[in-house]
Write a protein that holds these residues in place. Structure first.
Motif, PDB file in Angstrom:
ATOM      1  N   UNK A 448       0.877  -1.171   0.000  1.00  0.00           N
ATOM      2  CA  UNK A 448       0.000   0.000   0.000  1.00  0.00           C
ATOM      3  C   UNK A 448       0.914   1.221   0.000  1.00  0.00           C
ATOM      4  N   UNK A 449       0.729   2.055  -1.019  1.00  0.00           N
ATOM      5  CA  UNK A 449       1.618   3.218  -1.171  1.00  0.00           C
ATOM      6  C   UNK A 449       1.548   4.100   0.082  1.00  0.00           C
ATOM      7  N   UNK A 450       2.723   4.427   0.617  1.00  0.00           N
ATOM      8  CA  UNK A 450       2.799   5.290   1.793  1.00  0.00           C
ATOM      9  C   UNK A 450       2.631   4.538   3.101  1.00  0.00           C
ATOM     10  N   UNK A 451       2.249   3.277   3.035  1.00  0.00           N
ATOM     11  CA  UNK A 451       2.029   2.534   4.296  1.00  0.00           C
ATOM     12  C   UNK A 451       3.020   1.396   4.518  1.00  0.00           C
ATOM     13  N   UNK A 452       3.383   0.738   3.435  1.00  0.00           N
ATOM     14  CA  UNK A 452       4.348  -0.342   3.605  1.00  0.00           C
ATOM     15  C   UNK A 452       4.165  -1.468   2.598  1.00  0.00           C
ATOM     16  N   UNK A 453       5.116  -2.402   2.635  1.00  0.00           N
ATOM     17  CA  UNK A 453       5.132  -3.509   1.670  1.00  0.00           C
ATOM     18  C   UNK A 453       5.313  -4.820   2.423  1.00  0.00           C
ATOM     19  N   UNK A 454       4.679  -5.884   1.889  1.00  0.00           N
ATOM     20  CA  UNK A 454       4.843  -7.221   2.486  1.00  0.00           C
ATOM     21  C   UNK A 454       5.238  -8.214   1.402  1.00  0.00           C
ATOM     22  N   UNK A 455       6.346  -8.938   1.660  1.00  0.00           N
ATOM     23  CA  UNK A 455       6.763 -10.022   0.761  1.00  0.00           C
ATOM     24  C   UNK A 455       6.505 -11.348   1.465  1.00  0.00           C
TER      25      UNK A 455
END
Ligand code: ADP
Length: 471
Positions: A448-455
């Protein structure tokens, strides 16, 4: 192929014809022989009746019977013998066996009451033997009548039929040969045309669709070929793109270094030492960057898709991830990013430790790099009976949705200048994906742009050895 098809058609056409013609001729001959036998037998039967009624066996000088015997012998161009019950020849129309005893099997059988017939194919004659029975009591056999007839006329007929058979076989041979040539040509034509088209495509180096006409199998073959050629074309295209990207990426730090070095040279003597130091530090940074790109490229090249050069061994994943986090801790602290590990159970997995730790390091390092001061990177480890699951979650800047499909491509960066600033080469995720694929695992991303990334990474606990087949 054309030759083989032609030969097959010819064999299939000519062999049955040969068999049918031969069977036909054989049948005609058998029928002619049996009708001859019937005719001779009935003639012999009439004669045998006269022989008994005239008492010829007791007195062979009865003229009327002798005349009849000689006449029939002449008509048949053969020989007639009258034999008494002691197998002694009473009359031989050839006058050679008179008074002698006959020991021929057929004559003996006829003396026992049977009608016998024998066809001699070498001397072309039929010999029929019939019992001479008493008209008042047919069980009483007085002797044997042997009638021999030349089958010259039958042989002449058979010669005619054989000639007709040869003509039929010859005509069939010619027709089948012409048919075989036409058919084999029309069967092999689409294949030859296809081969010619492939040759033309190969010479011209063009990437066109191969078209096939005729048989379904050929159209399927063309489809398979097109799919294969398409794949090769894409591989070639991506190789070209990769080479041009590599050249570009390697040239960029070199160009910067040249600009920096030229600037220092053009400044002359009166340049302050601080400026020199600043330029030299910039040059060192560019050298580091060049080294980083080359190292990443080497890692990528070493990721052989077949997995042939994997050094698989059971590894304690909890310890491995802790070690990675420990190594990355200084960078995280520098960026003011908190590193947290959560492990649900002890996990041992069969992996190539070096390649796998490179893959996970890249994910965690990205989580740190593309993060904000005060943010976090959360790494969790879990497993079931088949797979281990690793999740790398960060509270960073996130990835735009339209970029999510491309981030695993080589040299792809969402924001080129920003990624460059923080030391990105655009190869990290490509290396990670290749390494996970080599372990027959999967990697997924959500952001989510501006919130974070999950791999999310999933890898089988036991390494799946894949058989190499040449078929
Ligand atoms: P790089 O060396 O540039 O980091 P990667 O292949 O590792 O190259 O990543 C490709 C691009 O994906 C990066 O340039 C960055 O824009 C984006 N990216 C990767 N990981 C993250 C992340 N955790 N948060 C935000 N963006 C990311």
């Amino acid at each position: 192929m054309r030759f083989h098809v032609a030969m097959l058609i010819m064999l299939l056409g000519i062999l049955p014809c040969l068999v049918i013609v031969n069977l036909f001729i054989y049948n005609i001959k058998q029928r002619s022989l049996s009708s001859e036998e019937i005719a001779i037998s009935s003639q012999a039967q009439l004669l045998s009746n006269q022989i008994v009624t005239s008492g010829y066996l007791q007195d062979p000088s009865v003229n009327s019977v002798n005349t009849q015997l000689n006449t029939l012998g002449n008509i048949y161009s053969g020989r007639i013998m009258v034999i008494d019950s002691n197998m002694k020849v009473v009359k031989d129309t050839y006058n050679m066996y008179d008074g002698r005893t006959i020991v021929w099997q057929n004559a003996i059988e006829s003396a026992g009451g049977s009608f016998c017939s024998y066809y001699d194919a070498d001397s072309h004659c039929i010999t029929v033997t019939v019992p001479i029975t008493d008209p008042s009591d047919s069980s009483v056999i007085d002797g044997v009548l042997l009638v021999n007839k030349a089958t010259g006329a039958l042989e002449t007929n058979m010669e005619f039929y054989r000639s007709v058979g040869v003509i039929i076989v010859l005509i069939t041979f010619i027709v089948v040969t012409i048919l075989a040539l036409i058919l084999s040509r029309s069967i092999s034509f689409p294949i030859r045309k296809m081969a010619a088209n492939i040759g033309k495509m190969h010479k011209a180096g063009s990437h066109k669709e191969l078209e096939a006409e005729g048989f379904t199998e050929l159209r399927n073959l063309a489809d398979e070929f097109n799919a294969y050629a398409d794949g090769m074309y894409k591989v070639d295209e991506s190789r070209q793109e990769f080479v041009s990207n590599v050249s570009h990426e390697l040239k960029t730090p070199l160009t910067s270094m040249k600009v920096l070095a030229d600037s220092i040279n053009s400044m002359g003597d009166g340049v302050p030492i601080e400026l020199y130091q600043e330029f030299m530090s910039d040059i060192t940074n560019e050298i580091d960057r060049e080294t980083q790109i080359i190292n990443d490229l080497l890692s990528l090249v070493r990721m052989d898709k077949s997995g042939a050069n994997l050094n698989i061994a059971p590894v304690n994943l909890n310890e491995l991830i802790e070690l990675i986090l420990k190594r990355l801790k200084p960078i995280a602290e520098k960026q003011e990013v908190e590193l947290v590990m959560e492990s649900f159970r002890p996990v041992t997995v069969e992996i190539d430790e070096v390649k796998f730790s490179l893959a996970i390091s890249n994910l965690i390092e990205n989580g740190i790099k593309y993060n904000n001061p005060g943010g976090f990177v959360h790494v969790s480890l879990n497993a079931d009976h088949r797979y281990c699951y690793i999740r790398v979650e960060d509270s960073g800047m996130g990835i735009p949705e339209e970029s999510l499909d491309f981030i695993f491509e080589r040299f792809y960066r969402v924001d080129k200048s920003h990624s460059r600033e923080i030391g990105g080469t655009g190869l990290g995720l490509a290396i990670t994906k290749n390494a996970i694929n080599m372990h027959h695992g999967e990697i997924k991303v959500s952001s989510v742009l501006g919130e974070g990334t999950t791999f999310d990474v999933r890898v089988p606990l036991n390494y799946i050895q894949q058989e190499v087949t040449n078929s």
